[in-house]
Design an enzyme around this catalytic site. Structure first.
Site, mmCIF file in Angstrom:
data_model
loop_
_atom_site.group_PDB
_atom_site.id
_atom_site.type_symbol
_atom_site.label_atom_id
_atom_site.label_comp_id
_atom_site.label_asym_id
_atom_site.label_seq_id
_atom_site.Cartn_x
_atom_site.Cartn_y
_atom_site.Cartn_z
ATOM 1 N N GLY A 8 26.832 25.338 -15.513
ATOM 2 C CA GLY A 8 27.592 26.435 -14.898
ATOM 3 C C GLY A 8 27.947 27.496 -15.932
ATOM 4 O O GLY A 8 29.000 28.142 -15.841
ATOM 5 N N GLY A 11 29.115 31.359 -15.220
ATOM 6 C CA GLY A 11 30.314 31.662 -14.430
ATOM 7 C C GLY A 11 31.445 32.236 -15.271
ATOM 8 O O GLY A 11 31.288 32.504 -16.461
ATOM 9 N N GLN A 12 32.605 32.390 -14.607
ATOM 10 C CA GLN A 12 33.762 33.016 -15.264
ATOM 11 C C GLN A 12 34.139 32.285 -16.557
ATOM 12 O O GLN A 12 34.372 32.927 -17.589
ATOM 13 C CB GLN A 12 34.966 33.013 -14.305
ATOM 14 C CG GLN A 12 36.166 33.766 -14.846
ATOM 15 C CD GLN A 12 37.471 33.476 -14.096
ATOM 16 O OE1 GLN A 12 37.541 32.534 -13.299
ATOM 17 N NE2 GLN A 12 38.485 34.263 -14.344
ATOM 18 N N ASP A 53 19.337 22.521 -11.768
ATOM 19 C CA ASP A 53 20.097 22.283 -10.541
ATOM 20 C C ASP A 53 20.782 20.929 -10.707
ATOM 21 O O ASP A 53 20.123 19.888 -10.720
ATOM 22 C CB ASP A 53 19.119 22.270 -9.349
ATOM 23 C CG ASP A 53 19.827 21.984 -8.029
ATOM 24 O OD1 ASP A 53 21.042 21.715 -8.052
ATOM 25 O OD2 ASP A 53 19.148 22.027 -6.985
ATOM 26 N N TYR A 142 37.731 22.368 -1.052
ATOM 27 C CA TYR A 142 37.765 22.490 -2.518
ATOM 28 C C TYR A 142 38.659 21.397 -3.106
ATOM 29 O O TYR A 142 38.257 20.668 -4.020
ATOM 30 C CB TYR A 142 38.323 23.876 -2.863
ATOM 31 C CG TYR A 142 38.407 24.198 -4.333
ATOM 32 C CD1 TYR A 142 37.280 24.175 -5.154
ATOM 33 C CD2 TYR A 142 39.626 24.574 -4.908
ATOM 34 C CE1 TYR A 142 37.366 24.516 -6.488
ATOM 35 C CE2 TYR A 142 39.721 24.929 -6.239
ATOM 36 C CZ TYR A 142 38.584 24.895 -7.030
ATOM 37 O OH TYR A 142 38.678 25.243 -8.356
ATOM 38 N N LYS A 146 37.841 18.128 -5.464
ATOM 39 C CA LYS A 146 38.439 18.001 -6.797
ATOM 40 C C LYS A 146 39.176 16.672 -6.959
ATOM 41 O O LYS A 146 39.150 16.068 -8.024
ATOM 42 C CB LYS A 146 39.360 19.193 -7.087
ATOM 43 C CG LYS A 146 38.594 20.493 -7.297
ATOM 44 C CD LYS A 146 37.699 20.390 -8.535
ATOM 45 C CE LYS A 146 36.847 21.628 -8.759
ATOM 46 N NZ LYS A 146 36.036 21.564 -9.971
HETATM 47 C C1 AKB Z 1 40.485 29.185 -7.017
HETATM 48 O O1 AKB Z 1 41.314 30.053 -6.722
HETATM 49 O O2 AKB Z 1 39.741 28.636 -6.207
HETATM 50 C C2 AKB Z 1 40.435 28.726 -8.458
HETATM 51 C C3 AKB Z 1 41.365 27.594 -8.720
HETATM 52 C C4 AKB Z 1 42.802 27.810 -8.852
HETATM 53 O O3 AKB Z 1 40.934 26.482 -8.824
HETATM 54 N N1 AKB Z 1 40.722 29.825 -9.330
#
Ligand code: AKB
Length: 318
Positions: A8, A11-12, A53, A142, A146
């Protein structure tokens, strides 16, 4: 010396972590990899770059074997708002890639850094001084990925002895590569809009919504520090709470106004991202990271704002 793999990398975080690791350990020591996003010239000029990938275990194993990798910084991730729009993809990228990386790490005896996030908490978690160990019942895909990732890291450490380490990052603010698809992205956008147009007309998070945040140099430091920490001091193998500041949109706007006096903010709240933000902590307790491996952030809201405005002003004046 065994080499470092960063996934990755475009990315940022990756676009800044790779140069930081290359400065510290040498250009040849760091292999950067990305999937679809084009790498910057800096990443290409600084050392090896490959497209892989991570949902394909073979791709990871080949590169780990070829370069004799000893440490993997796993930055492959789909952020919160994008994950809500495409939950199946988020599971595949966030969980299956991590599981592949942990399997390869088990076979080749690599250490693995995986970032978790404030998103690993949910509406049942205490919002203020959120403890290191507490209720984790996120209601976003998300967050679910996590929490699954944190548990996988714990499992691979306990069952197979894989040296897994991680932090729960808050919203990350930076000027090199913009984030994509996150909830805390407003706190990056606001700086770009302030410097370019003197106003931010579509703040998608409501006034009064507090979230933990951190400036990118501190985030990079947290990743490198935890990977260098004495393993005997690490009590948590899923992820440590780390934070630097907590604020709501009006506070960052007020700080920007000190540099750009005419700056104005207007709100156009996005209900999806607002609901996500409201389910996340206002401010985490990161004392475990401070005690166990010496975590201390350098930037607060004022010093970060000064640096962001200086860096972006220099860029957009060119
Ligand atoms: C998001 O906003 O999805 C991320 C995070 C806080 O994990 N920057």
């Amino acid at each position: 010396m065994k080499k470092i793999l960063v996934t990755g990398a475009c990315g940022q975080v990756g676009s800044e972590l790779v140069p930081a690791l290359r400065t510290k350990y040498g250009n040849d020591a760091v292999i950067a990899t990305g999937h679809k996003t084009e790498p910057s010239q800096e990443l290409l000029d600084g050392g090896e770059f490959h497209y892989i990938d991570c949902t394909e275990i073979k791709c990871i194993a080949e590169i780990v074997e070829k370069y004799d990798i000893g440490t993997i910084y796993n930055l492959t991730t789909i952020l919160s708002a994008k994950a809500e729009a495409n939950p199946q993809l988020a599971w595949d990228v966030n969980v299956n890639s991590l599981r592949n990386i942990l399997e390869v790490a088990r076979e080749y005896k690599c250490a693995v850094f995986t970032p978790s996030t404030i998103g690993a908490f949910g509406p049942d978690t205490p919002l203020d001084n959120t403890p290191q160990i507490t209720v984790q019942r996120p209601n976003t895909m998300y967050g679910i990925t996590k929490v699954a990732g944190e548990l996988l890291c714990d499992y691979y450490y306990r069952k197979y002895g894989v040296d897994t380490r991680g932090v729960r990052w808050p919203g990350l603010i930076s000027y090199v590569t913009p984030p994509g698809g996150g909830t805390t992205d407003y706190a990056v956008e606001i700086f770009y809009e302030a410097v370019k147009h003197g106003k931010y007309l579509h703040c998608f998070i409501r006034e009064g919504t507090y979230l933990d945040m951190m400036y990118m140099p501190d985030a990079l430091e947290s990743a490198i520090m935890i990977m260098e920490a004495d393993s005997r001091r690490l009590k948590h193998r899923n992820a440590y709470n780390v934070t630097a500041m907590s604020f709501a949109p009006e506070h960052i706007a007020r700080e920007i106004k000190k540099h750009i006096p005419g700056f104005t903010i207007e709100y156009r709240v996005d209900p999806v991202r607002q609901a996500i933000a409201e389910s996340w902590p206002n401010k985490m307790d990161d004392s475990a990271a401070r005690t166990d491996w010496g975590w201390t952030p350098k930037y607060d809201l004022a010093s970060m704002t000064t640096d962001m405005i200086n860096k972006l002003s220099a860029r957009f004046k060119k």
